[in-house]
Write an enzyme that holds these catalytic residues in place. Structure first.
Site, PDB file in Angstrom:
ATOM      1  N   ARG A 242       2.707   2.823   3.527  1.00  0.00           N
ATOM      2  CA  ARG A 242       2.025   1.542   3.694  1.00  0.00           C
ATOM      3  C   ARG A 242       0.559   1.752   3.353  1.00  0.00           C
ATOM      4  O   ARG A 242      -0.007   2.818   3.626  1.00  0.00           O
ATOM      5  CB  ARG A 242       2.136   1.029   5.145  1.00  0.00           C
ATOM      6  CG  ARG A 242       3.512   0.511   5.525  1.00  0.00           C
ATOM      7  CD  ARG A 242       3.852  -0.811   4.841  1.00  0.00           C
ATOM      8  NE  ARG A 242       5.140  -1.352   5.262  1.00  0.00           N
ATOM      9  CZ  ARG A 242       6.277  -1.199   4.601  1.00  0.00           C
ATOM     10  NH1 ARG A 242       6.302  -0.510   3.465  1.00  0.00           N
ATOM     11  NH2 ARG A 242       7.397  -1.741   5.049  1.00  0.00           N
ATOM     12  N   GLU A 271      -2.054  -6.877  -0.286  1.00  0.00           N
ATOM     13  CA  GLU A 271      -1.031  -7.074  -1.321  1.00  0.00           C
ATOM     14  C   GLU A 271      -0.788  -8.567  -1.506  1.00  0.00           C
ATOM     15  O   GLU A 271      -0.662  -9.279  -0.503  1.00  0.00           O
ATOM     16  CB  GLU A 271       0.274  -6.372  -0.915  1.00  0.00           C
ATOM     17  CG  GLU A 271       0.115  -4.859  -0.848  1.00  0.00           C
ATOM     18  CD  GLU A 271       1.394  -4.125  -0.448  1.00  0.00           C
ATOM     19  OE1 GLU A 271       2.447  -4.774  -0.291  1.00  0.00           O
ATOM     20  OE2 GLU A 271       1.337  -2.903  -0.291  1.00  0.00           O
ATOM     21  N   HIS A 290       4.278  -2.588  -5.104  1.00  0.00           N
ATOM     22  CA  HIS A 290       5.177  -2.448  -3.945  1.00  0.00           C
ATOM     23  C   HIS A 290       6.651  -2.616  -4.364  1.00  0.00           C
ATOM     24  O   HIS A 290       7.320  -3.559  -3.946  1.00  0.00           O
ATOM     25  CB  HIS A 290       4.817  -3.446  -2.836  1.00  0.00           C
ATOM     26  CG  HIS A 290       5.334  -3.032  -1.490  1.00  0.00           C
ATOM     27  ND1 HIS A 290       4.696  -3.301  -0.312  1.00  0.00           N
ATOM     28  CD2 HIS A 290       6.455  -2.341  -1.128  1.00  0.00           C
ATOM     29  CE1 HIS A 290       5.387  -2.823   0.711  1.00  0.00           C
ATOM     30  NE2 HIS A 290       6.477  -2.225   0.223  1.00  0.00           N
TER      31      HIS A 290
HETATM   32  P1  NAP Z   1      11.976   7.442   8.863  1.00  0.00           P
HETATM   33  O1  NAP Z   1      13.292   8.044   8.533  1.00  0.00           O
HETATM   34  O2  NAP Z   1      11.761   6.917  10.236  1.00  0.00           O
HETATM   35  O3  NAP Z   1      10.866   8.545   8.516  1.00  0.00           O
HETATM   36  C1  NAP Z   1       9.567   8.492   8.966  1.00  0.00           C
HETATM   37  C2  NAP Z   1       9.089   9.910   9.177  1.00  0.00           C
HETATM   38  O4  NAP Z   1       7.724   9.894   9.542  1.00  0.00           O
HETATM   39  C3  NAP Z   1       9.828  10.639  10.302  1.00  0.00           C
HETATM   40  O5  NAP Z   1      10.172  11.938   9.865  1.00  0.00           O
HETATM   41  C4  NAP Z   1       8.810  10.729  11.415  1.00  0.00           C
HETATM   42  O6  NAP Z   1       8.966  11.912  12.200  1.00  0.00           O
HETATM   43  C5  NAP Z   1       7.552  10.806  10.612  1.00  0.00           C
HETATM   44  N1  NAP Z   1       6.348  10.441  11.351  1.00  0.00           N
HETATM   45  C6  NAP Z   1       6.205   9.495  12.314  1.00  0.00           C
HETATM   46  N2  NAP Z   1       4.924   9.468  12.717  1.00  0.00           N
HETATM   47  C7  NAP Z   1       4.279  10.415  12.003  1.00  0.00           C
HETATM   48  C8  NAP Z   1       2.943  10.882  11.973  1.00  0.00           C
HETATM   49  N3  NAP Z   1       2.007  10.358  12.785  1.00  0.00           N
HETATM   50  N4  NAP Z   1       2.636  11.857  11.097  1.00  0.00           N
HETATM   51  C9  NAP Z   1       3.562  12.381  10.280  1.00  0.00           C
HETATM   52  N5  NAP Z   1       4.837  11.995  10.287  1.00  0.00           N
HETATM   53  C10 NAP Z   1       5.182  11.016  11.124  1.00  0.00           C
HETATM   54  O7  NAP Z   1      11.640   6.244   7.885  1.00  0.00           O
HETATM   55  P2  NAP Z   1      12.017   6.102   6.321  1.00  0.00           P
HETATM   56  O8  NAP Z   1      13.269   5.329   6.187  1.00  0.00           O
HETATM   57  O9  NAP Z   1      11.909   7.430   5.673  1.00  0.00           O
HETATM   58  O10 NAP Z   1      10.812   5.151   5.853  1.00  0.00           O
HETATM   59  C11 NAP Z   1       9.470   5.590   5.980  1.00  0.00           C
HETATM   60  C12 NAP Z   1       8.493   4.480   5.674  1.00  0.00           C
HETATM   61  O11 NAP Z   1       8.462   4.267   4.271  1.00  0.00           O
HETATM   62  C13 NAP Z   1       8.841   3.104   6.236  1.00  0.00           C
HETATM   63  O12 NAP Z   1       8.385   2.979   7.575  1.00  0.00           O
HETATM   64  C14 NAP Z   1       8.152   2.142   5.300  1.00  0.00           C
HETATM   65  O13 NAP Z   1       6.885   1.782   5.801  1.00  0.00           O
HETATM   66  C15 NAP Z   1       7.985   2.951   4.030  1.00  0.00           C
HETATM   67  N6  NAP Z   1       8.776   2.382   2.921  1.00  0.00           N
HETATM   68  C16 NAP Z   1       8.118   1.859   1.842  1.00  0.00           C
HETATM   69  C17 NAP Z   1       8.845   1.326   0.792  1.00  0.00           C
HETATM   70  C18 NAP Z   1       8.152   0.763  -0.415  1.00  0.00           C
HETATM   71  O14 NAP Z   1       8.637  -0.200  -0.977  1.00  0.00           O
HETATM   72  N7  NAP Z   1       7.058   1.349  -0.864  1.00  0.00           N
HETATM   73  C19 NAP Z   1      10.253   1.306   0.840  1.00  0.00           C
HETATM   74  C20 NAP Z   1      10.871   1.838   1.951  1.00  0.00           C
HETATM   75  C21 NAP Z   1      10.134   2.379   2.998  1.00  0.00           C
HETATM   76  P3  NAP Z   1      10.324  12.166  13.069  1.00  0.00           P
HETATM   77  O15 NAP Z   1      11.451  12.278  12.087  1.00  0.00           O
HETATM   78  O16 NAP Z   1      10.080  13.455  13.745  1.00  0.00           O
HETATM   79  O17 NAP Z   1      10.444  10.969  13.958  1.00  0.00           O
END
Ligand code: NAP
Length: 337
Positions: A242, A271, A290
């Site tokens: 984000r 955005e 995005h």
């Molecule tokens: P996820 O599986 O929940 O992964 C998030 C990871 O971040 C987890 O490993 C979590 O640790 C870690 N984390 C949480 N807080 C943190 C911190 N302060 N410092 C470092 N790491 C931290 O989520 P995901 O499905 O991979 O998606 C991640 C994010 O990508 C979404 O929340 C969304 O905002 C973004 N996204 C963007 C797009 C786009 O179109 N650009 C598309 C999809 C997603 P733990 O595993 O230990 O809990």
């Protein structure tokens, strides 16, 4: 479908195909909004005030709006990120929040790798050179890029998407992987030889830093001026998480001054990115609007999952992927007693 089921009312906003809207219409009365803006906000609020379910992409919702939606039981967002939604207020009102994880993981990791490749090899800048008639002689070192293979990839937030990026890097490009996450990831360590690091150490060691953590109060400006100053001057920053995970002004300064070499950005503080943003004009920045999950296949799968979550919640089989499942379980338990 019995009368009780047909009495559901659903508000749908954006990103739903006609087929999915039809599927929703079979079991509920659906108010569909292609978009919500000042011209139709009153209609949207009137529909929301009667709705049992809300589904869509880029939903705009706040506590005051929830107060006017007394029947609302479930909000089903067509996204994995839910930082734009008021989770605390939803919990307080025991409204279930469903998102669409997993089905977008591989596509979003592809997007991250596209930005990595484009940034390292200066794809947009050199494509523009050809398009603008600037390719007049052989390409010399002033246009050379930087290797991707073998470079150290630092994943900030090694969750579902971060792990998928790490797999591409380690297995496809022979990249050593460093990662941060709230908890350690033994599978990544065993399968890819990934090493967990403190953020500051990752920033100092990585050639490419890729952000894939969720946005919340802990990750607001996680990458600020100090963090950028820790990165190698030859390094690139990739952000598919984000916009507000990064202090954008500090990033612009670092990119201008040579503090870091390049950036590949799919997400921004504002955005659509304002056309006069310096990020839109810098040769060492690759920007995309995005589009992390924006392929036909993946957006369809996300919308289908969001519909399944919504109907599963209203009709009773339960959501497939809920953020605050305890809310639904509690409601279920209360019903049974
Ligand atoms: P996820 O599986 O929940 O992964 C998030 C990871 O971040 C987890 O490993 C979590 O640790 C870690 N984390 C949480 N807080 C943190 C911190 N302060 N410092 C470092 N790491 C931290 O989520 P995901 O499905 O991979 O998606 C991640 C994010 O990508 C979404 O929340 C969304 O905002 C973004 N996204 C963007 C797009 C786009 O179109 N650009 C598309 C999809 C997603 P733990 O595993 O230990 O809990």
């Amino acid at each position: 479908m019995d009368e009780q089921t047909k009495s559901w009312r659903i508000v749908a906003v954006r990103r739903l195909s006609e087929a999915l809207l039809e599927a929703l219409s079979e079991v509920a009365e659906v108010d569909y909004f292609e978009d919500v803006d000042e011209s139709n906000r009153a209609d949207f609020m009137a529909a929301l005030s009667r709705a049992h379910g809300l589904i869509g992409g880029k939903l705009e919702l706040n506590e005051a709006m929830l107060a006017e939606a007394p029947a609302l039981q479930v909000v089903s967002t067509i996204s994995v990120g839910y930082d734009h939604l008021p989770l605390k207020a939803l919990n307080q009102r025991r409204i279930l929040l469903c998102n669409t994880p997993d089905v977008l993981t591989e596509t979003t990791a592809d997007t991250a790798f596209m930005l990595i490749m484009a940034t390292q090899r200066r794809l947009v800048e050199l494509s523009n050179l050809v398009r603008d008639g600037g390719w007049r002689t052989h390409i010399g070192p002033e246009y050379f890029g930087i290797d991707v293979h073998g470079k150290t990839l630092g994943i900030v937030g090694a969750g579902r998407i971060g792990a998928a990026i790490a797999r591409r890097g380690a297995l496809g490009f022979g990249m050593p992987i460093l990662y941060t996450a709230a908890s350690s990831k033994p599978a990544l360590e065993q399968q890819l030889g990934a090493k967990r690091r403190e953020l500051n150490d990752l920033l100092a060691e990585a050639d490419i830093v890729c952000l894939s953590a969720p946005y919340n109060s802990d990750t607001h400006h996680l990458i600020d001026a100090d963090a950028l100053a820790r990165m190698k001057t030859t390094a690139a920053l990739i952000n598919i998480a984000r916009g507000k995970v990064v202090d954008e002004l500090a990033l612009i300064k670092a990119l201008h001054s040579g503090g870091i070499r390049a950036a590949g950005l799919d997400v921004f503080v504002e955005e659509p990115l304002p056309p006069d943003s310096p990020l839109a004009a810098m040769d060492n920045v690759v920007t995309t609007p995005h589009i992390g999950s924006a392929t036909h296949e993946t957006r369809e799968a996300m919308a289908q999952l969001a519909v399944d979550n919504l109907l599963g919640t209203l009709i009773g089989s339960g959501p497939l992927t809920a953020v605050n499942e305890h809310v639904w379980r509690r409601a279920d338990a209360i019903e049974e007693t």
